[in-house]
Design an enzyme around this catalytic site. Structure first.
Site, PDB file in Angstrom:
ATOM      1  N   HIS A  24      12.918  10.373  -1.977  1.00 37.79           N
ATOM      2  CA  HIS A  24      11.635  10.365  -1.279  1.00 37.79           C
ATOM      3  C   HIS A  24      11.040  11.765  -1.090  1.00 37.79           C
ATOM      4  CE1 HIS A  24      12.674   6.106   0.451  1.00 37.79           C
ATOM      5  NE2 HIS A  24      12.611   6.131  -0.859  1.00 37.79           N
ATOM      6  N   ASN A  38      11.305  -5.456  -5.912  1.00 40.39           N
ATOM      7  CA  ASN A  38      11.037  -4.670  -7.114  1.00 40.39           C
ATOM      8  C   ASN A  38       9.593  -4.773  -7.592  1.00 40.39           C
ATOM      9  OD1 ASN A  38      13.515  -3.435  -7.478  1.00 40.39           O
ATOM     10  ND2 ASN A  38      14.388  -5.180  -8.583  1.00 40.39           N
ATOM     11  N   HIS A  45      17.404   1.412  -8.388  1.00 42.78           N
ATOM     12  CA  HIS A  45      17.336  -0.041  -8.227  1.00 42.78           C
ATOM     13  C   HIS A  45      18.160  -0.766  -9.291  1.00 42.78           C
ATOM     14  CE1 HIS A  45      13.848  -0.734  -5.242  1.00 42.78           C
ATOM     15  NE2 HIS A  45      14.427   0.427  -4.998  1.00 42.78           N
ATOM     16  N   ARG A  73      13.367   5.918  -9.123  1.00 44.68           N
ATOM     17  CA  ARG A  73      13.492   4.684  -8.335  1.00 44.68           C
ATOM     18  C   ARG A  73      14.044   3.547  -9.196  1.00 44.68           C
ATOM     19  NH1 ARG A  73       9.493   0.539  -5.557  1.00 44.68           N
ATOM     20  NH2 ARG A  73      10.768  -0.024  -3.769  1.00 44.68           N
TER      21      ARG A  73
HETATM   22  C1  HEM Z   1      17.706   4.252   2.074  1.00 41.39           C
HETATM   23  C2  HEM Z   1      17.001   3.269   1.786  1.00 41.39           C
HETATM   24  C3  HEM Z   1      15.755   3.228   0.964  1.00 41.39           C
HETATM   25  C4  HEM Z   1      14.692   2.445   1.246  1.00 41.39           C
HETATM   26  C5  HEM Z   1      14.563   1.482   2.410  1.00 41.39           C
HETATM   27  C6  HEM Z   1      13.696   2.705   0.244  1.00 41.39           C
HETATM   28  C7  HEM Z   1      12.467   2.082   0.181  1.00 41.39           C
HETATM   29  C8  HEM Z   1      11.414   2.506  -0.602  1.00 41.39           C
HETATM   30  C9  HEM Z   1      10.076   1.981  -0.548  1.00 41.39           C
HETATM   31  C10 HEM Z   1       9.613   0.837   0.354  1.00 41.39           C
HETATM   32  C11 HEM Z   1       9.313   2.676  -1.420  1.00 41.39           C
HETATM   33  C12 HEM Z   1       7.817   2.489  -1.699  1.00 41.39           C
HETATM   34  C13 HEM Z   1       7.593   1.574  -2.873  1.00 41.39           C
HETATM   35  C14 HEM Z   1       6.121   1.357  -3.094  1.00 41.39           C
HETATM   36  O1  HEM Z   1       5.402   1.011  -2.154  1.00 41.39           O
HETATM   37  O2  HEM Z   1       5.666   1.524  -4.237  1.00 41.39           O
HETATM   38  C15 HEM Z   1      10.164   3.641  -2.048  1.00 41.39           C
HETATM   39  C16 HEM Z   1       9.761   4.546  -3.001  1.00 41.39           C
HETATM   40  C17 HEM Z   1      10.628   5.331  -3.723  1.00 41.39           C
HETATM   41  N1  HEM Z   1      12.003   5.354  -3.571  1.00 41.39           N
HETATM   42 FE1  HEM Z   1      13.080   4.541  -2.095  1.00 41.39          FE
HETATM   43  N2  HEM Z   1      14.169   3.634  -0.635  1.00 41.39           N
HETATM   44  C18 HEM Z   1      15.427   3.977  -0.253  1.00 41.39           C
HETATM   45  C19 HEM Z   1      16.269   4.857  -0.905  1.00 41.39           C
HETATM   46  C20 HEM Z   1      15.978   5.441  -2.134  1.00 41.39           C
HETATM   47  C21 HEM Z   1      16.913   6.133  -2.971  1.00 41.39           C
HETATM   48  C22 HEM Z   1      18.392   6.313  -2.666  1.00 41.39           C
HETATM   49  C23 HEM Z   1      16.225   6.559  -4.078  1.00 41.39           C
HETATM   50  C24 HEM Z   1      16.712   7.312  -5.288  1.00 41.39           C
HETATM   51  C25 HEM Z   1      17.708   8.109  -5.349  1.00 41.39           C
HETATM   52  C26 HEM Z   1      14.855   6.164  -3.889  1.00 41.39           C
HETATM   53  C27 HEM Z   1      13.827   6.487  -4.754  1.00 41.39           C
HETATM   54  C28 HEM Z   1      12.498   6.210  -4.510  1.00 41.39           C
HETATM   55  C29 HEM Z   1      11.404   6.807  -5.268  1.00 41.39           C
HETATM   56  C30 HEM Z   1      11.532   7.845  -6.378  1.00 41.39           C
HETATM   57  C31 HEM Z   1      10.234   6.246  -4.773  1.00 41.39           C
HETATM   58  C32 HEM Z   1       8.804   6.515  -5.254  1.00 41.39           C
HETATM   59  C33 HEM Z   1       8.492   5.600  -6.416  1.00 41.39           C
HETATM   60  C34 HEM Z   1       7.171   5.901  -7.097  1.00 41.39           C
HETATM   61  O3  HEM Z   1       6.417   6.774  -6.664  1.00 41.39           O
HETATM   62  O4  HEM Z   1       6.884   5.225  -8.116  1.00 41.39           O
HETATM   63  N3  HEM Z   1      14.743   5.469  -2.723  1.00 41.39           N
HETATM   64  N4  HEM Z   1      11.443   3.511  -1.530  1.00 41.39           N
END
Ligand code: HEM
Ligand SMILES: *[C@@H]1O[C@H](CO)[C@@H](O)[C@H](O)[C@H]1NC(C)=O
Ligand SMILES: *[C@@H]1O[C@H](CO)[C@@H](O)[C@H](O)[C@H]1NC(C)=O
Ligand SMILES: *[C@@H]1O[C@H](CO)[C@@H](O)[C@H](O)[C@H]1NC(C)=O
Ligand SMILES: *[C@@H]1O[C@H](CO)[C@@H](O)[C@H](O)[C@H]1NC(C)=O
Length: 333
Positions: A198, A97, A69, A65
């Site tokens: 995800h 972030n 970002h 993530r």
């Molecule tokens: C398409 C739109 C996307 C949205 C709206 C989005 C939004 C989010 C949100 C709201 C979270 C939860 C954060 C939290 O509450 O801690 C999250 C987690 C995460 N996102 Fe996305 N995301 C998107 C695309 C992506 C992409 C393209 C990647 C990487 C290639 C990504 C990687 C991750 C990862 C790995 C997590 C888990 C982080 C953790 O467990 O520490 N996301 N995302």
């Protein structure tokens, strides 16, 4: 009569002129960039990543993530690692972030410290972030892809740039497509990257609370959500306002494994975030979700390709960047 030598010199200078125009638009990254200047690069990265992921298995998702970002906002230049000063509110401190996980920052710091001992001033923070992300994706079961190196660390980190360049859970499909398109991604890339992101990791309750509490006048729960899944989430998040650290797996069935289960989940109403679930309903993305759900190979290939692309967004080379001494501070400020 022009001598062969003269002809050669003329051609050489013509080619220099032809290439000079591409200087900024085509970063020259190479796979063996540190081979001579930091021979222990691969070994140090391998050891740091393996040790950290074994002691903190949440590191993989945290780092993936963080990488996404960073690259979406002013390019892959480690701008997300900079700490705020009194005069500058940085990317890391943007609302979007706020939940970036500490394990990812810690991993980069550890790798940087080890590299500085072995080859001071050589390896950029942005290259560390790119290559550790690739290694972690592989460790949790995802595809391997190449990471050319030689990126420099950027000079700008601005919170407001993060807010406008990153997708939100309530973004519309039009907004998401436009946002990814602006960075050179196709709709297939968007779906593959989001599914890859995800298929591991967590989301905090506030990111999906409006889907499980007081959703609409007619229904408490978002009707696109699987009802049993919704009840489980309601229980889990019952007290989330008092306990905001509660989080749910983004892929409830195989949370620690990088696989295509995310797409199979979406087709059963097991998408946690609203932005995930619309991938399975919007006519532009639905067929792609269905394809990745039945063929993990296509998903892995598209994801790997899109990750390579992610790693080249607005890369700085030469004097357009620097190798930071510490990843959380500009050298010059
Ligand atoms: C398409 C739109 C996307 C949205 C709206 C989005 C939004 C989010 C949100 C709201 C979270 C939860 C954060 C939290 O509450 O801690 C999250 C987690 C995460 N996102 Fe996305 N995301 C998107 C695309 C992506 C992409 C393209 C990647 C990487 C290639 C990504 C990687 C991750 C990862 C790995 C997590 C888990 C982080 C953790 O467990 O520490 N996301 N995302
Ligand atoms: C951050 O970016 C915004 C929007 O581009 C700009 O108005 C602002 O001046 C920038 N802040 C700094 C400290 O450069
Ligand atoms: C999403 O929610 C934020 C507040 O959390 C709001 O500022 C923004 O306008 C919303 N976006 C859309 C597309 O509804
Ligand atoms: C849902 O709405 C009810 C009243 O309609 C209110 O008492 C309750 O606090 C709301 N719950 C949440 C989580 O917003
Ligand atoms: C899955 O996709 C790969 C790569 O595009 C292709 O070679 C393979 O035939 C597909 N498998 C099935 C079962 O459709």
């Amino acid at each position: 009569m022009a001598s062969p030598l003269l002809l050669f010199l003329v051609l050489l200078s013509l080619s220099a002129i032809a290439h000079s125009g591409h200087h900024n638009s085509r970063p020259r990254l190479t796979l063996d960039y540190y081979a001579k200047t930091c021979p222990k690069f691969d070994q140090i990265i391998l050891e740091t990543v393996t040790t950290k992921q074994m002691s903190n298995p949440t590191t993989a998702a945290a780092t993936l993530r963080l990488f996404f970002h960073d690259c979406m906002v002013d390019g892959c230049d480690a701008s997300v690692l900079i700490s705020s000063s009194s005069s500058n509110k940085v990317e890391k401190d943007a609302n979007i972030n706020a939940a970036l996980a500490g394990d990812a920052f810690d991993l980069i710091t550890r790798a940087k410290n080890a590299l500085e001992l072995s080859c001071p001033g050589i390896v950029s923070c942005t290259d560390i972030l790119a290559i550790t992300t690739r290694n972690l994706v592989k460790i949790v079961g995802g595809p391997f892809y190449k990471v050319p190196l030689g990126r420099k660390d950027g000079f700008v980190s601005n919170a407001s740039h993060a807010e406008v360049n990153l997708p939100k859970v309530n973004s519309s499909m039009d907004q998401m497509i436009a946002m990814f398109n602006a960075k050179g991604f196709t709709v297939e890339d968007l779906v593959a990257l989001t599914g890859g992101g995800h298929t591991i990791g967590f989301s905090h309750c506030k990111e999906f609370s409006n889907r499980i509490f007081n959703f609409s006048k007619t229904s408490d729960v978002d009707p696109t959500l699987n009802p049993k899944f919704a009840v489980r989430l309601q229980k889990m998040c019952a007290n989330y306002q008092n306990n905001p650290t509660v989080a749910a797996f983004n892929d409830p069935l195989t949370p620690g494994v990088f696989d295509n289960m995310f797409f199979q989940n979406l087709m059963k109403g097991l998408g946690l975030l609203a932005s995930d679930q619309i991938l399975a309903t919007d006519p532009r993305t639905k067929p792609i979700v269905e394809l990745y759900a039945r063929n993990q190979t296509v998903f892995f290939e598209t994801f790997a390709n899109a990750m390579e692309k992610t790693g080249t967004i607005d890369v700085k080379t030469g004097r357009h960047g620097e190798v930071r001494a510490r990843c959380d501070r500009f050298n010059t400020k």
